[in-house]
Design a protein around this motif. Structure first.
Motif, PDB file in Angstrom:
ATOM      1  N   GLN A  59       0.685  -1.192   0.111  1.00  0.00           N
ATOM      2  CA  GLN A  59      -0.146  -0.053  -0.004  1.00  0.00           C
ATOM      3  C   GLN A  59       0.886   1.142  -0.058  1.00  0.00           C
ATOM      4  N   LEU A  60       0.510   2.059  -0.686  1.00  0.00           N
ATOM      5  CA  LEU A  60       1.578   3.416  -0.919  1.00  0.00           C
ATOM      6  C   LEU A  60       1.456   4.304   0.199  1.00  0.00           C
ATOM      7  N   ASP A  61       0.335   4.171   0.743  1.00  0.00           N
ATOM      8  CA  ASP A  61       0.336   5.276   2.081  1.00  0.00           C
ATOM      9  C   ASP A  61       1.224   4.626   3.104  1.00  0.00           C
ATOM     10  N   ASP A  62       1.001   3.351   3.262  1.00  0.00           N
ATOM     11  CA  ASP A  62       2.196   2.973   4.589  1.00  0.00           C
ATOM     12  C   ASP A  62       3.591   3.202   3.937  1.00  0.00           C
ATOM     13  N   PHE A  63       3.852   2.832   2.638  1.00  0.00           N
ATOM     14  CA  PHE A  63       5.178   3.079   2.402  1.00  0.00           C
ATOM     15  C   PHE A  63       5.619   4.455   2.599  1.00  0.00           C
ATOM     16  N   ALA A  79       2.637   4.127 -13.506  1.00  0.00           N
ATOM     17  CA  ALA A  79       2.804   4.403 -11.918  1.00  0.00           C
ATOM     18  C   ALA A  79       3.369   5.709 -11.552  1.00  0.00           C
ATOM     19  N   VAL A  80       4.137   6.285 -12.423  1.00  0.00           N
ATOM     20  CA  VAL A  80       4.627   7.701 -12.393  1.00  0.00           C
ATOM     21  C   VAL A  80       3.309   8.566 -12.334  1.00  0.00           C
ATOM     22  N   GLN A  81       2.427   8.607 -13.629  1.00  0.00           N
ATOM     23  CA  GLN A  81       1.398   9.132 -13.527  1.00  0.00           C
ATOM     24  C   GLN A  81       0.407   8.977 -12.449  1.00  0.00           C
ATOM     25  N   GLN A  82       0.221   7.927 -11.995  1.00  0.00           N
ATOM     26  CA  GLN A  82      -0.733   7.622 -10.997  1.00  0.00           C
ATOM     27  C   GLN A  82      -0.284   8.171  -9.406  1.00  0.00           C
ATOM     28  N   TYR A  83       1.146   7.999  -9.317  1.00  0.00           N
ATOM     29  CA  TYR A  83       1.512   8.291  -7.855  1.00  0.00           C
ATOM     30  C   TYR A  83       2.211   9.362  -7.513  1.00  0.00           C
ATOM     31  N   ALA A  84       2.951   9.950  -8.683  1.00  0.00           N
ATOM     32  CA  ALA A  84       4.014  11.061  -8.535  1.00  0.00           C
ATOM     33  C   ALA A  84       3.437  12.047  -7.641  1.00  0.00           C
ATOM     34  N   LEU A  85       2.414  12.747  -7.811  1.00  0.00           N
ATOM     35  CA  LEU A  85       1.791  13.933  -6.932  1.00  0.00           C
ATOM     36  C   LEU A  85       1.704  13.272  -5.101  1.00  0.00           C
TER      37      LEU A  85
END
Length: 194
Positions: A59-63, A79-85
């Protein structure tokens, strides 16, 4: 010690784990956390975590709440477009999949986030080694086009049914990024503008 968190534990992620955590090629750096939300990665991450002495997250939030100084993306353009911000709201980011920034509106959003949050975005030259030499040759004149060939294993392309070496794309970099947005590197023929 600078603590790195990796997003993506495919071939490139595992290469970095080996070079940084086992071979210690970067003094003062260690990978301390890995994150990959893909189902197939979730099953392999416990073994990677044990082998390379890292914490694994699905999970990105935990990371992003982990004790890391820099996030290194080694997944893909999507992944960059989804998570970068989300990443840049909390951490510095080194994005390997620089094709994500072909969209100027996305790049502007990322830039605004870095300025607001006082985080940094690092964009390496990527698959085009010696890009500055190519740019200098263009400035000096006479350079009309360059060809970059990258080979990928056939299993990286689910829709291709062949066992022979095959050219699957030839065109502009922007077109390649749109067509192969989940790939990190691909075969390209770049045409340089006049």
């Amino acid at each position: 010690m600078i603590k790195i968190g990796l997003i993506g534990v495919g071939n490139l992620g595992q290469f970095l784990l080996e070079k940084i955590n086992k071979e210690h090629i970067l003094a003062g750096y260690t990978i301390s956390a890995i994150c990959d939300e893909r189902v197939k990665a979730i099953h392999t991450m416990p073994a990677l975590a044990k082998a390379y002495h890292v914490k694994a997250y699905d999970q990105l939030d935990d990371f992003l709440n982990a004790d890391i100084d820099l996030v290194v993306e080694c997944a893909n353009v999507t992944a960059v477009q989804q998570y970068a911000l989300q990443i840049l709201a909390k951490k510095n980011l080194l994005a390997i999949s620089v094709g994500a920034f072909v969209s100027s509106s996305f790049y502007e959003k990322v830039l605004a986030t870095t300025q607001k949050q006082r985080t940094k975005l690092y964009l390496p030259a990527g698959a085009i080694g010696g890009l500055e030499v190519i740019q200098a040759a263009k400035v000096l004149g006479g350079l009309k086009a360059i060809t970059i060939t990258t080979r990928k294993p056939i299993h990286a392309f689910a829709d291709i049914d062949t066992t022979k070496e095959t050219i699957i794309f030839q065109g502009l970099a922007v077109e390649a990024i749109e067509r192969f947005h989940k790939m990190q590197m691909l075969p390209l023929h770049f045409l340089l503008p006049d």
